[in-house]
Scaffold this motif. Structure first.
Motif, PDB file in Angstrom:
ATOM      1  N   MET A   1      15.179  29.653  31.418  1.00 26.56           N
ATOM      2  CA  MET A   1      15.803  29.204  30.166  1.00 26.56           C
ATOM      3  C   MET A   1      17.255  28.806  30.417  1.00 26.56           C
ATOM      4  O   MET A   1      17.848  29.191  31.425  1.00 26.56           O
ATOM      5  N   PHE A   2      17.821  27.988  29.503  1.00 29.31           N
ATOM      6  CA  PHE A   2      19.243  27.679  29.561  1.00 29.31           C
ATOM      7  C   PHE A   2      20.029  28.924  29.202  1.00 29.31           C
ATOM      8  O   PHE A   2      19.572  29.732  28.375  1.00 29.31           O
ATOM      9  N   ASP A   3      21.227  29.080  29.762  1.00 32.00           N
ATOM     10  CA  ASP A   3      22.105  30.112  29.231  1.00 32.00           C
ATOM     11  C   ASP A   3      22.978  29.477  28.142  1.00 32.00           C
ATOM     12  O   ASP A   3      22.841  28.289  27.833  1.00 32.00           O
ATOM     13  N   PHE A   4      23.872  30.257  27.589  1.00 35.06           N
ATOM     14  CA  PHE A   4      24.691  29.829  26.450  1.00 35.06           C
ATOM     15  C   PHE A   4      25.444  28.525  26.743  1.00 35.06           C
ATOM     16  O   PHE A   4      25.379  27.559  25.982  1.00 35.06           O
ATOM     17  N   ASP A   5      26.141  28.484  27.875  1.00 38.86           N
ATOM     18  CA  ASP A   5      26.930  27.291  28.192  1.00 38.86           C
ATOM     19  C   ASP A   5      26.047  26.088  28.491  1.00 38.86           C
ATOM     20  O   ASP A   5      26.395  24.949  28.160  1.00 38.86           O
ATOM     21  N   GLN A   6      24.923  26.356  29.141  1.00 42.60           N
ATOM     22  CA  GLN A   6      24.041  25.230  29.472  1.00 42.60           C
ATOM     23  C   GLN A   6      23.504  24.559  28.212  1.00 42.60           C
ATOM     24  O   GLN A   6      23.460  23.334  28.122  1.00 42.60           O
ATOM     25  N   LEU A   7      23.099  25.360  27.241  1.00 39.80           N
ATOM     26  CA  LEU A   7      22.596  24.754  26.001  1.00 39.80           C
ATOM     27  C   LEU A   7      23.726  24.033  25.272  1.00 39.80           C
ATOM     28  O   LEU A   7      23.542  22.936  24.732  1.00 39.80           O
ATOM     29  N   ASN A   8      24.926  24.651  25.272  1.00 43.60           N
ATOM     30  CA  ASN A   8      26.056  23.981  24.623  1.00 43.60           C
ATOM     31  C   ASN A   8      26.367  22.648  25.293  1.00 43.60           C
ATOM     32  O   ASN A   8      26.764  21.681  24.634  1.00 43.60           O
ATOM     33  N   ALA A   9      26.194  22.584  26.617  1.00 46.97           N
ATOM     34  CA  ALA A   9      26.419  21.311  27.320  1.00 46.97           C
ATOM     35  C   ALA A   9      25.392  20.275  26.868  1.00 46.97           C
ATOM     36  O   ALA A   9      25.727  19.109  26.644  1.00 46.97           O
ATOM     37  N   VAL A  10      24.149  20.701  26.698  1.00 47.29           N
ATOM     38  CA  VAL A  10      23.089  19.761  26.280  1.00 47.29           C
ATOM     39  C   VAL A  10      23.393  19.181  24.898  1.00 47.29           C
ATOM     40  O   VAL A  10      23.239  17.977  24.664  1.00 47.29           O
ATOM     41  N   ILE A  11      23.855  20.018  23.991  1.00 44.62           N
ATOM     42  CA  ILE A  11      24.071  19.513  22.623  1.00 44.62           C
ATOM     43  C   ILE A  11      25.500  19.012  22.400  1.00 44.62           C
ATOM     44  O   ILE A  11      25.833  18.563  21.307  1.00 44.62           O
TER      45      ILE A  11
END
Ligand SMILES: C[C@](O)(C(=O)O)[C@H](CC(=O)O)C(=O)O
Length: 291
Positions: free
Chosen positions: A261-271
């Motif tokens: 799964m993405f971590d917090f920063d990774q998901l924030n980077a995606v969106i």
């Protein structure tokens, strides 16, 4: 580039299914030239229900608008059977076009409709569908907005009748033809052979559906110009969600799943969270009054 302009060039356009701004964003970032707002995917995710016409026109229009607020990618929208008669079709076209649809797909099933790969479909008469296509063409504000005519006739009236219907829909002014659910390589090739020199053809790849699965390039070689993979994202995500919930339930910790799964920063980077916060900061005190 508009979808119409893109379709006037060579090559096959691959449009993966999306159902909300997040999936549309991720599909766009993956490099797709167009996305397909799937009625099935919206029914699966927003309603937790089957693709049997339960998602309403206004729910779809709202979804188009939310996606348009996030991405500019050309979007083909599944308009089911236009949500009623020719006049309903006109309202659907106006609403979806204003919300940001680049193309509307309208099918010849009667109400209540169902997924093209489910048994038990019923059709309206071909003449009535011709009227609905003409109504759609007349209602669009821009000729850049494409009308995709879909026939579900193969499973109901047979292959030859489906080809005849598609011919009539092309004559009625459809920009793209979608002969739903060919059952074999032979039927796929026959559809392509009949129409590909005439107007753009759409192929629908449903994992486990009635049509043999082929790559977009294979379908392009046959003569298809648009290939959609409508419900695949939900089948992929539903599988991931099931694995995730079962793992969390069993282990009572997310540890075994974290590398999937993405971590917090990774998901924030995606969106795009860093960019959004930076933009917000620019408006916080533009005149410097707070200093
Ligand atoms: C294209 C389709 O209309 C859709 O809603 O995406 C469906 C696809 C599906 O049910 O997976 C269809 O009727 O083929």
């Amino acid at each position: 580039m508009t979808l119409k302009a893109r379709l006037s060039r060579d090559g096959v356009v691959v449009a993966p299914g999306v159902y909300d701004p997040l999936t549309a964003l991720i599909a766009t970032e993956a490099g797709f030239e167009a996305v397909y707002l799937s009625g099935a995917a919206v029914a699966y995710t927003r309603l937790g229900r089957s693709d049997i016409g339960l998602a309403t026109m206004t729910e779809m229009a709202e979804t188009i608008g939310l996606i348009r607020d996030r991405v500019d990618t050309p979007m083909i929208v599944d308009a089911d059977n236009g949500h009623g008669n020719a006049l309903n079709v006109q309202r659907t076209v106006r609403l979806y076009e204003r919300a940001g649809a680049s193309a509307l797909q309208i099918e010849d099933q009667s109400l209540p409709k169902r997924c093209g790969h489910l048994a038990g479909k019923k059709l309206i008469p071909a003449g009535e569908m011709v009227g609905k296509i003409k109504a759609a063409v007349d209602a669009r504000a821009s000729e850049e907005t494409l009308i995709v005519a879909r026939t579900d006739a193969i499973a109901v009236e047979g292959f030859d009748a489906a080809i005849e219907r598609a011919e009539r829909y092309a004559d009625a002014g459809a920009d793209v033809l979608f002969v739903e659910a060919p059952r074999s390589e032979g039927e796929l090739s026959a559809v392509a052979a009949r129409f590909s020199s005439h107007l753009p053809l759409l192929a629908n790849m449903v994992e486990g559906g009635a049509t043999p699965l082929r790559s977009a390039d294979d379908l392009g070689a046959l003569g298809f110009r648009l290939v959609i993979f409508p419900g695949g994202i939900v089948r992929a995500l539903a599988r991931a969600a099931q694995d995730y919930y079962r793992s969390l339930h069993e282990h009572r910790t997310n540890k075994p799943f974290r590398d999937r799964m993405f971590d917090f920063d990774q998901l924030n980077a995606v969106i795009g969270t860093p960019e959004l916060l930076a933009l917000g900061a620019r408006y916080e005190d533009p005149a410097g009054d707070a200093k």
